[in-house]
Structure formats: structure tokens, C-alpha cells
Scaffold this active site. Structure first.
Site, PDB file in Angstrom:
ATOM      1  N   ASN A  66       9.742  10.482  11.767  1.00 59.87           N
ATOM      2  CA  ASN A  66      10.638  10.388  10.613  1.00 59.87           C
ATOM      3  C   ASN A  66      10.315   9.074   9.907  1.00 59.87           C
ATOM      4  O   ASN A  66      10.728   8.012  10.357  1.00 59.87           O
ATOM      5  CB  ASN A  66      12.091  10.415  11.111  1.00 59.87           C
ATOM      6  CG  ASN A  66      13.093  10.211   9.983  1.00 59.87           C
ATOM      7  OD1 ASN A  66      12.729  10.244   8.804  1.00 59.87           O
ATOM      8  ND2 ASN A  66      14.352  10.004  10.341  1.00 59.87           N
TER       9      ASN A  66
ATOM     10  N   LYS B 104      11.310   8.078   7.076  1.00 60.47           N
ATOM     11  CA  LYS B 104      12.420   7.589   6.235  1.00 60.47           C
ATOM     12  C   LYS B 104      11.895   7.187   4.849  1.00 60.47           C
ATOM     13  O   LYS B 104      11.005   7.847   4.330  1.00 60.47           O
ATOM     14  CB  LYS B 104      13.151   6.448   6.959  1.00 60.47           C
ATOM     15  CG  LYS B 104      13.557   6.860   8.383  1.00 60.47           C
ATOM     16  CD  LYS B 104      14.475   5.903   9.071  1.00 60.47           C
ATOM     17  CE  LYS B 104      14.813   6.427  10.459  1.00 60.47           C
ATOM     18  NZ  LYS B 104      15.779   5.626  11.166  1.00 60.47           N
TER      19      LYS B 104
ATOM     20  N   HIS C   6      20.874  13.915   9.478  1.00 63.03           N
ATOM     21  CA  HIS C   6      20.565  12.612  10.071  1.00 63.03           C
ATOM     22  C   HIS C   6      21.762  11.679   9.854  1.00 63.03           C
ATOM     23  O   HIS C   6      22.403  11.730   8.811  1.00 63.03           O
ATOM     24  CB  HIS C   6      19.303  12.035   9.416  1.00 63.03           C
ATOM     25  CG  HIS C   6      18.778  10.845  10.149  1.00 63.03           C
ATOM     26  ND1 HIS C   6      19.340   9.606  10.008  1.00 63.03           N
ATOM     27  CD2 HIS C   6      17.768  10.712  11.050  1.00 63.03           C
ATOM     28  CE1 HIS C   6      18.685   8.752  10.790  1.00 63.03           C
ATOM     29  NE2 HIS C   6      17.728   9.401  11.435  1.00 63.03           N
TER      30      HIS C   6
ATOM     31  N   GLU D  11      21.950   8.676   9.056  1.00 58.79           N
ATOM     32  CA  GLU D  11      21.879   7.829   7.853  1.00 58.79           C
ATOM     33  C   GLU D  11      22.388   8.593   6.639  1.00 58.79           C
ATOM     34  O   GLU D  11      22.986   8.016   5.735  1.00 58.79           O
ATOM     35  CB  GLU D  11      20.432   7.336   7.649  1.00 58.79           C
ATOM     36  CG  GLU D  11      20.091   6.245   8.658  1.00 58.79           C
ATOM     37  CD  GLU D  11      18.615   6.077   8.938  1.00 58.79           C
ATOM     38  OE1 GLU D  11      17.776   6.628   8.208  1.00 58.79           O
ATOM     39  OE2 GLU D  11      18.301   5.379   9.922  1.00 58.79           O
TER      40      GLU D  11
ATOM     41  N   GLU E 289      20.847  11.801  18.432  1.00 50.96           N
ATOM     42  CA  GLU E 289      20.543  10.451  17.973  1.00 50.96           C
ATOM     43  C   GLU E 289      21.810   9.602  17.966  1.00 50.96           C
ATOM     44  O   GLU E 289      22.565   9.625  16.977  1.00 50.96           O
ATOM     45  CB  GLU E 289      19.957  10.500  16.560  1.00 50.96           C
ATOM     46  CG  GLU E 289      18.651  11.249  16.470  1.00 50.96           C
ATOM     47  CD  GLU E 289      17.781  10.681  15.351  1.00 50.96           C
ATOM     48  OE1 GLU E 289      16.631  10.360  15.615  1.00 50.96           O
ATOM     49  OE2 GLU E 289      18.283  10.543  14.225  1.00 50.96           O
TER      50      GLU E 289
ATOM     51  N   GLY F 156      17.223   2.399  15.048  1.00 49.43           N
ATOM     52  CA  GLY F 156      16.697   1.225  14.360  1.00 49.43           C
ATOM     53  C   GLY F 156      17.231  -0.098  14.882  1.00 49.43           C
ATOM     54  O   GLY F 156      17.060  -1.135  14.257  1.00 49.43           O
TER      55      GLY F 156
ATOM     56  N   SER G 135      15.353   4.332  18.642  1.00 52.37           N
ATOM     57  CA  SER G 135      14.557   3.251  19.231  1.00 52.37           C
ATOM     58  C   SER G 135      13.605   3.710  20.341  1.00 52.37           C
ATOM     59  O   SER G 135      13.372   2.989  21.314  1.00 52.37           O
ATOM     60  CB  SER G 135      15.462   2.119  19.725  1.00 52.37           C
ATOM     61  OG  SER G 135      16.170   1.548  18.640  1.00 52.37           O
TER      62      SER G 135
HETATM   63  P1  PGA Z   1      14.303   4.697  15.137  1.00 50.23           P
HETATM   64  O1  PGA Z   1      14.848   5.879  14.215  1.00 50.23           O
HETATM   65  O2  PGA Z   1      13.251   5.288  16.046  1.00 50.23           O
HETATM   66  O3  PGA Z   1      13.730   3.688  14.184  1.00 50.23           O
HETATM   67  O4  PGA Z   1      15.464   4.159  15.900  1.00 50.23           O
HETATM   68  C1  PGA Z   1      15.041   7.178  14.708  1.00 50.23           C
HETATM   69  C2  PGA Z   1      15.617   8.053  13.632  1.00 50.23           C
HETATM   70  O5  PGA Z   1      16.472   7.579  12.884  1.00 50.23           O
HETATM   71  O6  PGA Z   1      15.253   9.233  13.477  1.00 50.23           O
END
Ligand code: PGA
Length: 257
Positions: A12, A14, A99, A101, A171, A177, A217
Site C-alpha cells: 500500500n 498510500k 482503510h 486512514e 490493521e 505507521g 508496521s
Molecule cells: P505501515 O502501514 O506498514 O506503514 O504501518 C500499513 C497500512 O496502513 O496499510
């Protein structure tokens, strides 16, 4: 992982990478992971503006393309939005939906996620439905209630024959992140609860076959331990997917041993 399910590792990206940068990264990843694709499914999800470029970069490779979002309507006055058909005809097989976010920063409700899921399935895409709790919800002991509620709402009205095209991503919001990964045991507990819900509320066959990725992460150091869990079938990788070597190492960890 379980031998009954093929690993699924999804990048992903983003809001990172221009079209040229994304094509370069896709090429670098492809060189490193193409040999692993006989054993594990690999998907790259760049921003909309890079879909065409990454699609070209992945031509003649077994790596699939995915989008990060879509709009639930097929067309119309929705300035700035992208439909499922537009995604599909840009070469996508997968789409990430719900997601955190988007739930938290773009106000996506469970109802919106459900509509998007329905549109994705109608168009013939393979949706990746994300669920996850905040730190506050976890600390209040509400993790399972939150993620199962999100799952139940998203899958409302989805017929069994369509469920086979869906995968899930657990998640935890507090792990995305932040560098703070859920422990393998914490993640496995939620994955097992999701599968159990599917077993009792839907069908045993669906529960056994559906792939549930972990995201938050994931990096080359923790991937193998996470993927070794019975109910963790791969990963949705953010930050670590922006580096070809890191992502390739995670893909390698996703091969069933
Ligand atoms: P990350 O993001 O691996 O940077 O924690 C995962 C995601 O949001 O899909």
C-alpha cells in the site's frame, strides 16, 4: 499461515510516488520477487495517478495491481472520484477498502465501506476489506467488538458466492505507521476471532478459505513471526513497501514454509 491458503502480500503505497517513481519501484520489486510468485500472491497498490505506469511496468509478470479506494457510484457528478470500472480498466484486480486512514481522516463510515464493497464486487474486483481498532478501543477491552462490528457491517448483504473474492486486513490503528507492531500473539488472536465469526455467521468453507492479512508496521524483521501464525495469511505493507529490498524480504517471509 496455513497450507490451505496461499499467502497474500500487498504493498500500500498510500500518497507516495509520482508515476515515473512508481514505475521504477515496481520494476525494482518485480526483479526481486518474481521468482517467489509461484508460492505467494503479490499485489502493488500505487496512487490512482500511477496505476497505468505501474500496470505497464508489471506487464508479463505475475504481480497484480490494486487501487487504494473507489467511489460506490458507477458514474456521475462526483468531482475527484474514481469508479470501480475505471479502476478495473486501468488494469487493477484488487482494491483496498475501509482503510483506517480513510475511516478516520476522510470520514468513511461502515455504511460507506459497505457501499464501496458492493460496487467493487459488482465490477468484478477482488476487494481487500480493512478493519482495526484504535488504541483507546483496545485499552477499553473492545477490540473484538469493534473489528467484528466493522466486518459484520461491511459484509451485510454480500452473498456467499461473492465472499470468495474478498480478503480481509486486520490493521490495528495504533500500529499503522507508528513502528509499534502488534505482537504475533495479539494479531493472531484477532485473526482467529475474525475467522471464527465467519465460521458461525457465514460458512465453514468461507471461513477456511478467506485470507486475512495483518497490517501495521510490518517490516523484514517481524514479518516471519507474524506470518507463522495459523490465521495470518500475509500482510498489507505500508512504509516498508516503499523500499524494494524491504518489500522483497517481506514477500519471501510470506512463502509457506
Ligand atoms: P505501515 O502501514 O506498514 O506503514 O504501518 C500499513 C497500512 O496502513 O496499510
Amino acid at each position: 499461515m496455513n497450507v490451505a491458503r496461499r499467502g497474500l502480500i500487498v504493498a500500500n503505497w498510500k500518497m507516495h510516488k509520482t508515476a515515473q517513481e512508481a514505475a521504477d519501484l515496481a520494476g525494482a520489486i518485480s526483479l526481486r520477487v518474481v521468482d517467489h510468485c509461484a508460492s505467494v500472491d503479490v499485489v502493488l497498490c500505487p496512487p490512482f495517478t500511477s496505476l497505468q505506469a505501474v500496470h505497464s511496468a508489471l506487464e508479463n509478470t505475475p504481480i497484480a495491481l490494486g487501487a487504494q479506494n473507489l467511489h460506490w457510484e458507477t458514474e456521475g457528478p462526483f468531482t475527484g472520484e474514481i469508479s470501480a470500472a475505471m479502476i478495473l480498466t486501468s488494469g487493477c484486480r484488487y482494491v483496498i477498502l475501509g482503510h483506517s486512514e480513510r475511516r478516520q481522516r476522510c470520514g468513511e463510515s461502515d455504511e460507506v465501506v459497505r457501499r464501496k464493497l458492493s460496487a467493487a464486487l459488482k465490477a468484478g474486483l477482488e476487494p481487500i476489506v480493512c478493519v482495526g481498532e484504535t488504541l483507546q478501543q483496545r485499552e477499553a477491552g473492545n477490540t473484538n467488538r469493534v473489528v467484528l462490528g466493522q466486518l459484520e457491517s461491511a459484509l451485510e448483504g454480500v452473498p456467499s458466492e461473492d465472499l470468495v473474492r474478498i480478503s480481509l486486513a486486520y490493521e490495528p490503528v495504533w500500529a499503522i505507521g507508528t513502528g509499534q507492531t502488534a505482537t504475533a500473539a495479539q494479531a493472531e488472536e484477532v485473526h482467529a476471532a475474525l475467522r471464527k465469526w465467519l465460521r458461525y455467521e457465514r460458512e465453514e468453507k468461507i471461513a477456511q478459505g478467506i485470507r486475512i492479512q495483518y497490517g501495521g508496521s510490518v517490516n523484514p524483521e517481524n514479518a516471519a513471526e507474524l506470518f507463522a501464525q495459523e490465521n495470518i495469511d500475509g500482510g498489507l505493507i505500508g512504509g516498508a513497501s516503499l523500499d524494494a529490498d524491504s518489500f522483497a524480504a517481506i514477500v519471501q517471509a510470506g512463502i509457506y514454509q
